[in-house]
Every structure is written in C-alpha cells, then in structure tokens.
Design a protein around this motif. Structure first.
Motif, PDB file in Angstrom:
ATOM      1  N   VAL A   1      12.031   7.748   4.602  1.00  0.00           N
ATOM      2  CA  VAL A   1      11.452   7.065   3.437  1.00  0.00           C
ATOM      3  C   VAL A   1      12.209   7.500   2.196  1.00  0.00           C
ATOM      4  CG1 VAL A   1       9.366   6.622   2.085  1.00  0.00           C
ATOM      5  CG2 VAL A   1       9.177   7.067   4.546  1.00  0.00           C
ATOM      6  N   GLU A   2      12.519   6.532   1.385  1.00  0.00           N
ATOM      7  CA  GLU A   2      13.150   6.797   0.088  1.00  0.00           C
ATOM      8  C   GLU A   2      12.344   6.051  -0.972  1.00  0.00           C
ATOM      9  OE1 GLU A   2      17.343   5.692  -2.031  1.00  0.00           O
ATOM     10  OE2 GLU A   2      17.471   6.623  -0.040  1.00  0.00           O
ATOM     11  N   ALA A   3      11.744   6.790  -1.897  1.00  0.00           N
ATOM     12  CA  ALA A   3      10.846   6.204  -2.887  1.00  0.00           C
ATOM     13  C   ALA A   3      11.585   5.834  -4.162  1.00  0.00           C
ATOM     14  CB  ALA A   3       9.715   7.175  -3.208  1.00  0.00           C
ATOM     15  N   ALA A   4      10.961   4.965  -4.945  1.00  0.00           N
ATOM     16  CA  ALA A   4      11.463   4.564  -6.260  1.00  0.00           C
ATOM     17  C   ALA A   4      10.266   4.316  -7.164  1.00  0.00           C
ATOM     18  CB  ALA A   4      12.347   3.322  -6.177  1.00  0.00           C
ATOM     19  N   SER A   5      10.519   4.314  -8.474  1.00  0.00           N
ATOM     20  CA  SER A   5       9.445   4.149  -9.438  1.00  0.00           C
ATOM     21  C   SER A   5       9.205   2.674  -9.744  1.00  0.00           C
ATOM     22  CB  SER A   5       9.790   4.891 -10.740  1.00  0.00           C
ATOM     23  OG  SER A   5       9.919   6.282 -10.516  1.00  0.00           O
ATOM     24  N   ASN A   6       7.925   2.323  -9.871  1.00  0.00           N
ATOM     25  CA  ASN A   6       7.571   0.975 -10.310  1.00  0.00           C
ATOM     26  C   ASN A   6       7.823   0.826 -11.805  1.00  0.00           C
ATOM     27  OD1 ASN A   6       6.533  -0.269  -7.885  1.00  0.00           O
ATOM     28  ND2 ASN A   6       4.786   1.122  -8.043  1.00  0.00           N
ATOM     29  N   THR A   7       8.197  -0.363 -12.218  1.00  0.00           N
ATOM     30  CA  THR A   7       8.397  -0.691 -13.629  1.00  0.00           C
ATOM     31  C   THR A   7       7.588  -1.934 -13.958  1.00  0.00           C
ATOM     32  OG1 THR A   7      10.344  -2.058 -13.165  1.00  0.00           O
ATOM     33  CG2 THR A   7      10.719   0.300 -13.571  1.00  0.00           C
TER      34      THR A   7
ATOM     35  N   LYS B   1       0.812  -1.210   0.000  1.00  0.00           N
ATOM     36  CA  LYS B   1       0.000   0.000   0.000  1.00  0.00           C
ATOM     37  C   LYS B   1       0.851   1.268   0.000  1.00  0.00           C
ATOM     38  CE  LYS B   1      -4.203  -1.779   2.182  1.00  0.00           C
ATOM     39  NZ  LYS B   1      -5.197  -1.558   3.265  1.00  0.00           N
ATOM     40  N   CYS B   2       2.063   1.196   0.474  1.00  0.00           N
ATOM     41  CA  CYS B   2       2.921   2.385   0.556  1.00  0.00           C
ATOM     42  C   CYS B   2       3.328   2.828  -0.849  1.00  0.00           C
ATOM     43  CB  CYS B   2       4.156   2.091   1.391  1.00  0.00           C
ATOM     44  SG  CYS B   2       5.306   3.486   1.519  1.00  0.00           S
ATOM     45  N   VAL B   3       3.132   4.116  -1.129  1.00  0.00           N
ATOM     46  CA  VAL B   3       3.489   4.688  -2.429  1.00  0.00           C
ATOM     47  C   VAL B   3       4.694   5.609  -2.326  1.00  0.00           C
ATOM     48  CG1 VAL B   3       1.170   4.472  -3.367  1.00  0.00           C
ATOM     49  CG2 VAL B   3       1.797   6.541  -2.118  1.00  0.00           C
ATOM     50  N   GLY B   4       5.350   5.635  -1.182  1.00  0.00           N
ATOM     51  CA  GLY B   4       6.561   6.432  -1.038  1.00  0.00           C
ATOM     52  C   GLY B   4       6.341   7.929  -1.080  1.00  0.00           C
ATOM     53  N   CYS B   5       5.204   8.396  -0.598  1.00  0.00           N
ATOM     54  CA  CYS B   5       4.918   9.836  -0.658  1.00  0.00           C
ATOM     55  C   CYS B   5       5.675  10.624   0.401  1.00  0.00           C
ATOM     56  CB  CYS B   5       3.419  10.076  -0.524  1.00  0.00           C
ATOM     57  SG  CYS B   5       2.741   9.590   1.078  1.00  0.00           S
ATOM     58  N   GLU B   6       6.158   9.963   1.444  1.00  0.00           N
ATOM     59  CA  GLU B   6       6.947  10.567   2.521  1.00  0.00           C
ATOM     60  C   GLU B   6       6.141  11.503   3.413  1.00  0.00           C
ATOM     61  OE1 GLU B   6      10.654  12.232   1.228  1.00  0.00           O
ATOM     62  OE2 GLU B   6      10.856  10.823  -0.428  1.00  0.00           O
ATOM     63  N   LEU B   7       4.814  11.462   3.323  1.00  0.00           N
ATOM     64  CA  LEU B   7       4.012  12.307   4.207  1.00  0.00           C
ATOM     65  C   LEU B   7       4.149  11.894   5.662  1.00  0.00           C
ATOM     66  CD1 LEU B   7       0.717  12.777   2.156  1.00  0.00           C
ATOM     67  CD2 LEU B   7       2.474  14.477   2.640  1.00  0.00           C
TER      68      LEU B   7
ATOM     69  N   ALA C   1       0.626  -0.547  -5.808  1.00  0.00           N
ATOM     70  CA  ALA C   1      -0.414  -0.150  -6.767  1.00  0.00           C
ATOM     71  C   ALA C   1      -0.281   1.343  -7.025  1.00  0.00           C
ATOM     72  CB  ALA C   1      -1.791  -0.481  -6.223  1.00  0.00           C
ATOM     73  N   GLY C   2       0.383   1.699  -8.101  1.00  0.00           N
ATOM     74  CA  GLY C   2       0.614   3.102  -8.400  1.00  0.00           C
ATOM     75  C   GLY C   2       1.912   3.288  -9.148  1.00  0.00           C
ATOM     76  N   GLU C   3       2.409   4.510  -9.161  1.00  0.00           N
ATOM     77  CA  GLU C   3       3.627   4.820  -9.897  1.00  0.00           C
ATOM     78  C   GLU C   3       4.887   4.587  -9.077  1.00  0.00           C
ATOM     79  OE1 GLU C   3       3.370   8.782 -11.331  1.00  0.00           O
ATOM     80  OE2 GLU C   3       1.658   8.405 -12.637  1.00  0.00           O
ATOM     81  N   ARG C   4       4.811   4.795  -7.752  1.00  0.00           N
ATOM     82  CA  ARG C   4       6.009   4.673  -6.924  1.00  0.00           C
ATOM     83  C   ARG C   4       5.737   3.777  -5.724  1.00  0.00           C
ATOM     84  NH1 ARG C   4       9.186   9.953  -5.630  1.00  0.00           N
ATOM     85  NH2 ARG C   4       7.470  10.286  -4.159  1.00  0.00           N
TER      86      ARG C   4
END
Length: 243
Positions: free
Chosen positions: A115-121, A97-103, A128-131
């Motif tokens: 938190v350090e986000a990355a893009s899904n490929t 569920k985590c999308v890496g928004c860092e909120l 479920a989403g872009e990151r």
C-alpha cells in the motif's frame, strides 16, 4: 576450604576431595511423575496390529459411496464467510473506504500486500478522510487467504468475497492492482474524485450517516466531468444525508 575467584566460580583447595570440587550447583530435581510424559508401551496384540491400524481411514471409507463434484460445470455454493478474493469497498456516495493506513500490509504474514498512501486535496478527494490508498496491490502468488488483513482494517475497506477462481498462466497477472480490487459503482454512487458530503466528517461516513450522493456532490462532478457515466444513476433521485 574453598576460595572464591573474581568471576564467582568456586575453586577447590588441594585438601578437598574431588567430588566436592565437581559440584558447582544444585542437584537437578527428580521427575515427580515420569508416567506423565513417558510413552505407554503397547501390548503384543496392539504391536502386531499397528500396520493394519494405519489403514483405518482407508478401510472406513472403502465401502462408502463416491461423491464427485462436477466442477467447473456444477459449482457448489460457498459459505457466506468464505475467504475468497479480496475487494476494496466504497461508501454509499462512491468515496473509497481505504485511508491508506497500511495496517493490512503490516498484518499480512506472507507480505503479500503493498500500500502506498497519498493525501486528499479539495480537487482530488478519493476517500472520506485525509489520505487514501493511491497504490494498492495484492500478490496472489503469496497470499494464503488467512483473513488477518481484513481483521486489521479499521474502516472495513478491505473484505473478502466468495470468488475463489483465481488463476492465470502469467505470474504478473496474479498481482492485482487497485483497479481490479475496487468494487464497481452501485446505483446512487458517484465516481471519484469528488468532495465529501457538505457538513460531514469521516466519522459520519463510518457511522453510516451518508446514504448516497448529495446534490452538492452531483453538481461538483457535473461541473468538472459533465460526461461522467455515474451522473446518470446518482442524480435520479439523489439521496440526502441523514439528519
């Protein structure tokens, strides 16, 4: 008479009295009711009993029976909304569920979350989403368990469990990484990475339309990771996506 200087300060002329020159502004307003803020004086009897009144809580509990909890041998159940150890949740098909928004990291008053986000490929789909949250850390040496992080999470990815036994003799082990925060796989879930259910969006996941791993997802994992342990429970039987 008075002359006005360039900085708007009044300068008294030699023929004016001293009390006129000293007044540079309006007089302070008188207190309307001093009794509103002044402390009331106690009587002589109350003053003499102040020392005894300080032990009021002690005297009230002195004759009450003792209640001793035999922890850790007898553990008292916590309340359902107890703020314990954090956990990162998954969707029913196993995606995070985590999308890496860092909120959550921005909302933390103790700066305990990183938190350090990355893009899904297409080949590396973790959420479920872009990151997704590639790195997720919670420093329990700083955490004050206030719950502001879970209030800030837009996808309900971060929640707090009832686990309160968080201790260690090593400071480094009290920095929880993502592998210790991510909830284990339940029946019907596939281990990540794997694609989203076909024909769905991140809002479908958020609204609860996806109830488990689909046959397309199971085939995708089986073709790339045939020995994945999550295939055994995910495909017997596989749950479809709600119409």
């Amino acid at each position: 008479m008075s002359a006005q200087t360039s900085d708007n300060n009044l300068v008294a002329s030699p023929d004016e009295p001293d009390h006129v020159a000293a007044s540079t502004g309006p007089a302070p307003a008188a207190d309307a009711d001093p009794q509103l803020w002044q402390r009331k004086k106690k009587g002589p009897i109350a003053e003499s009993l102040k020392a005894v009144a300080g032990f009021g809580v002690t005297f009230r509990n002195f004759f009450r029976p003792y209640v001793t909890e035999q922890y850790p041998f007898e553990k008292v159940p916590t309340q359902p909304r107890y703020h314990g150890r954090h956990q990162l949740n998954r969707y029913p098909d196993g995606l995070e569920k985590c999308v890496g928004c860092e909120l959550c990291a921005w909302a933390c008053p103790a700066d305990a979350i990183y938190v350090e986000a990355a893009s899904n490929t297409p080949e590396e789909q973790y959420s479920a989403g872009e990151r997704y949250g590639r790195v997720y850390q919670i420093n329990y040496l700083r955490c004050i368990f206030c719950g502001m992080c879970i209030e800030a999470c837009p996808t309900r990815a971060l929640t707090m469990s009832n686990d309160y036994e968080i201790w260690d003799d090593n400071r480094e082990d009290l920095i929880f990484e993502k592998d210790r925060l991510l909830v284990p796989l339940n029946a019907g879930m596939l281990d990540t990475p794997h694609p989203m259910a076909s024909g769905t969006s991140d809002m479908d996941y958020y609204n609860g339309s996806v109830t488990g791993a689909t046959p397309d997802q199971i085939d995708w994992v089986a073709s790339r990771r045939p020995h994945d342990a999550s295939l055994a429970s995910a495909g017997k039987p596989a749950q479809e996506v709600k119409a």
